[in-house]
Design a protein around this motif. Structure first.
Motif, PDB file in Angstrom:
ATOM      1  N   GLY A   3       0.889  -1.385  -0.103  1.00  0.00           N
ATOM      2  CA  GLY A   3       0.002  -0.129  -0.016  1.00  0.00           C
ATOM      3  C   GLY A   3       0.888   1.410  -0.049  1.00  0.00           C
ATOM      4  O   GLY A   3       0.248   2.371  -0.005  1.00  0.00           O
ATOM      5  N   VAL A   4       2.000   1.338   0.136  1.00  0.00           N
ATOM      6  CA  VAL A   4       2.886   2.408  -0.135  1.00  0.00           C
ATOM      7  C   VAL A   4       3.003   3.163  -1.150  1.00  0.00           C
ATOM      8  O   VAL A   4       3.015   2.504  -2.374  1.00  0.00           O
ATOM      9  CB  VAL A   4       4.497   1.933   0.584  1.00  0.00           C
ATOM     10  N   ALA A   5       2.694   4.513  -1.178  1.00  0.00           N
ATOM     11  CA  ALA A   5       2.487   5.360  -2.224  1.00  0.00           C
ATOM     12  C   ALA A   5       2.862   6.777  -1.821  1.00  0.00           C
ATOM     13  O   ALA A   5       2.663   7.186  -0.737  1.00  0.00           O
ATOM     14  CB  ALA A   5       1.293   4.837  -2.937  1.00  0.00           C
ATOM     15  N   ARG A   6       3.068   7.742  -2.927  1.00  0.00           N
ATOM     16  CA  ARG A   6       3.172   9.246  -2.635  1.00  0.00           C
ATOM     17  C   ARG A   6       1.938   9.585  -2.485  1.00  0.00           C
ATOM     18  O   ARG A   6       1.119   9.750  -3.497  1.00  0.00           O
ATOM     19  CB  ARG A   6       3.982   9.734  -3.616  1.00  0.00           C
ATOM     20  N   GLN A   7       1.377   9.937  -1.131  1.00  0.00           N
ATOM     21  CA  GLN A   7       0.173  10.409  -1.026  1.00  0.00           C
ATOM     22  C   GLN A   7      -0.126  11.377   0.323  1.00  0.00           C
ATOM     23  O   GLN A   7       0.978  11.005   0.924  1.00  0.00           O
ATOM     24  CB  GLN A   7      -0.989   8.947  -0.859  1.00  0.00           C
TER      25      GLN A   7
ATOM     26  N   GLU B 232      -4.122  -1.593  -9.782  1.00  0.00           N
ATOM     27  CA  GLU B 232      -3.986  -1.792 -11.169  1.00  0.00           C
ATOM     28  C   GLU B 232      -2.786  -2.687 -11.443  1.00  0.00           C
ATOM     29  O   GLU B 232      -2.321  -2.721 -12.638  1.00  0.00           O
ATOM     30  CB  GLU B 232      -4.130  -0.486 -11.753  1.00  0.00           C
ATOM     31  N   ASP B 233      -2.290  -3.096 -10.486  1.00  0.00           N
ATOM     32  CA  ASP B 233      -0.962  -3.860 -10.480  1.00  0.00           C
ATOM     33  C   ASP B 233      -1.160  -5.146  -9.800  1.00  0.00           C
ATOM     34  O   ASP B 233      -0.387  -5.298  -8.583  1.00  0.00           O
ATOM     35  CB  ASP B 233       0.450  -3.273 -10.331  1.00  0.00           C
ATOM     36  N   PRO B 234      -1.746  -6.315 -10.082  1.00  0.00           N
ATOM     37  CA  PRO B 234      -2.178  -7.464  -9.531  1.00  0.00           C
ATOM     38  C   PRO B 234      -0.859  -8.275  -9.144  1.00  0.00           C
ATOM     39  O   PRO B 234      -0.944  -8.884  -7.936  1.00  0.00           O
ATOM     40  CB  PRO B 234      -2.740  -8.358 -10.270  1.00  0.00           C
ATOM     41  N   ASP B 235       0.427  -8.342  -9.884  1.00  0.00           N
ATOM     42  CA  ASP B 235       1.337  -8.847  -9.567  1.00  0.00           C
ATOM     43  C   ASP B 235       1.734  -8.147  -8.362  1.00  0.00           C
ATOM     44  O   ASP B 235       2.422  -9.334  -7.537  1.00  0.00           O
ATOM     45  CB  ASP B 235       2.403  -9.172 -10.576  1.00  0.00           C
ATOM     46  N   ARG B 236       2.054  -7.093  -8.229  1.00  0.00           N
ATOM     47  CA  ARG B 236       2.603  -6.245  -7.104  1.00  0.00           C
ATOM     48  C   ARG B 236       1.909  -6.526  -5.900  1.00  0.00           C
ATOM     49  O   ARG B 236       2.270  -6.876  -4.524  1.00  0.00           O
ATOM     50  CB  ARG B 236       2.615  -4.660  -7.284  1.00  0.00           C
ATOM     51  N   CYS B 237       0.350  -6.578  -5.939  1.00  0.00           N
ATOM     52  CA  CYS B 237      -0.372  -6.984  -4.782  1.00  0.00           C
ATOM     53  C   CYS B 237      -0.009  -8.386  -4.346  1.00  0.00           C
ATOM     54  O   CYS B 237       0.048  -8.642  -3.134  1.00  0.00           O
ATOM     55  CB  CYS B 237      -1.942  -6.803  -5.122  1.00  0.00           C
ATOM     56  N   ALA B 238      -0.107  -9.179  -5.087  1.00  0.00           N
ATOM     57  CA  ALA B 238       0.028 -10.802  -5.096  1.00  0.00           C
ATOM     58  C   ALA B 238       1.384 -10.911  -4.206  1.00  0.00           C
ATOM     59  O   ALA B 238       1.424 -11.597  -3.216  1.00  0.00           O
ATOM     60  CB  ALA B 238       0.143 -11.558  -6.108  1.00  0.00           C
ATOM     61  N   ALA B 239       2.573 -10.123  -4.769  1.00  0.00           N
ATOM     62  CA  ALA B 239       3.918 -10.354  -3.911  1.00  0.00           C
ATOM     63  C   ALA B 239       3.691  -9.833  -2.778  1.00  0.00           C
ATOM     64  O   ALA B 239       4.855 -10.424  -1.917  1.00  0.00           O
ATOM     65  CB  ALA B 239       4.747  -9.716  -5.054  1.00  0.00           C
ATOM     66  N   ALA B 240       2.971  -8.965  -2.452  1.00  0.00           N
ATOM     67  CA  ALA B 240       3.013  -8.210  -1.250  1.00  0.00           C
ATOM     68  C   ALA B 240       1.975  -8.977  -0.143  1.00  0.00           C
ATOM     69  O   ALA B 240       1.808  -8.776   1.060  1.00  0.00           O
ATOM     70  CB  ALA B 240       2.666  -6.763  -1.371  1.00  0.00           C
TER      71      ALA B 240
ATOM     72  N   ILE C  42      -7.552  -7.612  -3.987  1.00  0.00           N
ATOM     73  CA  ILE C  42      -7.277  -7.229  -5.449  1.00  0.00           C
ATOM     74  C   ILE C  42      -8.440  -7.155  -6.441  1.00  0.00           C
ATOM     75  O   ILE C  42      -8.342  -6.189  -7.173  1.00  0.00           O
ATOM     76  CB  ILE C  42      -6.206  -8.281  -5.996  1.00  0.00           C
ATOM     77  N   ALA C  43      -9.397  -7.983  -6.369  1.00  0.00           N
ATOM     78  CA  ALA C  43     -10.448  -8.105  -7.271  1.00  0.00           C
ATOM     79  C   ALA C  43     -11.313  -6.811  -6.944  1.00  0.00           C
ATOM     80  O   ALA C  43     -12.213  -6.448  -8.011  1.00  0.00           O
ATOM     81  CB  ALA C  43     -11.490  -9.319  -7.131  1.00  0.00           C
ATOM     82  N   ALA C  44     -11.291  -6.262  -5.716  1.00  0.00           N
ATOM     83  CA  ALA C  44     -12.280  -5.076  -5.489  1.00  0.00           C
ATOM     84  C   ALA C  44     -11.796  -3.935  -6.086  1.00  0.00           C
ATOM     85  O   ALA C  44     -12.549  -2.971  -6.212  1.00  0.00           O
ATOM     86  CB  ALA C  44     -12.356  -4.874  -4.051  1.00  0.00           C
ATOM     87  N   GLY C  45     -10.442  -3.878  -6.497  1.00  0.00           N
ATOM     88  CA  GLY C  45     -10.062  -2.638  -7.019  1.00  0.00           C
ATOM     89  C   GLY C  45      -9.644  -1.599  -5.774  1.00  0.00           C
ATOM     90  O   GLY C  45      -9.841  -1.931  -4.847  1.00  0.00           O
TER      91      GLY C  45
END
Length: 301
Positions: free
Chosen positions: A97-101, A141-149, A156-159
């Motif tokens: 979940g980390v991001a510039r926000q 919008e990056d399922p692979d990144r989500c799965a890896a974390a 992931i499916a909920a967006g």
């Protein structure tokens, strides 16, 4: 610890989580893995880090155990469920979940995680009871990144789920768990979401939610801004009240309210509530309220 023990299939993490919680409750100056491991008599932080990063246990079941514990120890019929978010500043990109926000903790846009938390409060005390991590599009919008974390597949499916929607999930979960709360409170990030207010009203859930001064309210058949409505109030509409003890003594403010909406359901009422600083009358906070028709100004404050 006896209550949550069965959520751990192995004895090592079961014992270590006890030491970890003891460290959190201690008077340690810092509560990171190094300090807590030393407090537990361990020679390195490896075990504590392994507990937090790799140990397998039922996180959601432990959350439910906590909710049950809080309900038993602190539960009161007039309890309050308090929703707010917290930012955790991070350096890298790997933390889920980390991001510039924008982070309220940092007071600026920062590389961070944002989590919506729920606390329960009653006359007996207060405690955190639930949380939901906020995920931006960079993640959803990056399922692979989500799965890896380790993000669950259903998440992931909920967006991307907005923070007020996450608040709905938390409120519903607390209600289903039997946590006794009469009121819900939250700041303007949630109060300005009309769909959240409508949803709470449909559930007949009493609430006092902060608004921004520029947000509109319904007065008869018009929709003025909250600030304009309060600015038109005469001075006699304000009452000075204490809303509890603060770190520097009683928290005293001037308070006023105005009935809003043109139709109330039987036994229920809607108000715009305002809180004004005594030392600086230009500092005014606004709240939209829904509750029992006979609620007093003190009740809402």
């Amino acid at each position: 610890m006896a209550r949550i023990g069965p959520r751990f299939s192995r004895s090592e993490p079961r014992e270590r989580v006890r030491d970890y919680v003891a460290g959190l409750l201690s008077g340690l100056q810092r509560k990171n893995s190094w300090w807590i491991a030393e407090h537990a008599g361990e020679s390195s932080p490896d075990g504590m880090q392994r507990l937090l990063r790799k140990a397998r246990f039922d996180v959601e079941a432990i959350r439910d155990d906590l909710t049950g514990y809080v309900s038993e120890r602190l539960g009161e019929a007039d309890g309050v469920l308090i929703l707010d978010e917290t930012g955790f500043v991070k350096k890298g990109r790997a933390s889920v979940g980390v991001a510039r926000q924008y982070s309220g903790t940092a007071g600026r846009i920062e590389n961070s995680q944002i989590t919506v938390f729920a606390a329960y409060a009653s006359a007996k005390g207060h405690a955190l009871v639930d949380r939901e991590l906020y995920l931006l599009k960079d993640w959803t919008e990056d399922p692979d990144r989500c799965a890896a974390a380790g993000v669950p597949a259903e998440r992931i499916a909920a967006g991307t789920v907005t923070k007020p929607r996450l608040a709905q999930v938390i409120i519903e979960r607390a209600d289903d768990a039997g946590l006794p709360f009469q009121w819900v409170t939250a700041d303007a990030a949630y109060g300005s979401a009309k769909y959240l207010r409508f949803w709470l009203e449909q559930r007949d859930q009493f609430h006092v939610l902060a608004l921004r001064g520029k947000d509109d309210v319904v007065i008869g058949f018009s929709q003025p801004r909250a600030q304009a409505v309060i600015d038109d109030l005469p001075e006699r509409a304000w009452q000075r009240l204490s809303v509890g003890a603060g770190s520097h003594g009683p928290r005293r403010y001037d308070w006023a309210r105005v009935p809003v909406r043109w139709a109330w359901r039987p036994g229920r009422g809607h108000w715009l509530l305002a809180r004004r600083s005594i030392t600086d009358p230009t500092k005014i906070a606004y709240y939209i309220c829904y509750g029992p028709r006979r609620s007093s100004l003190t009740d809402l404050a």
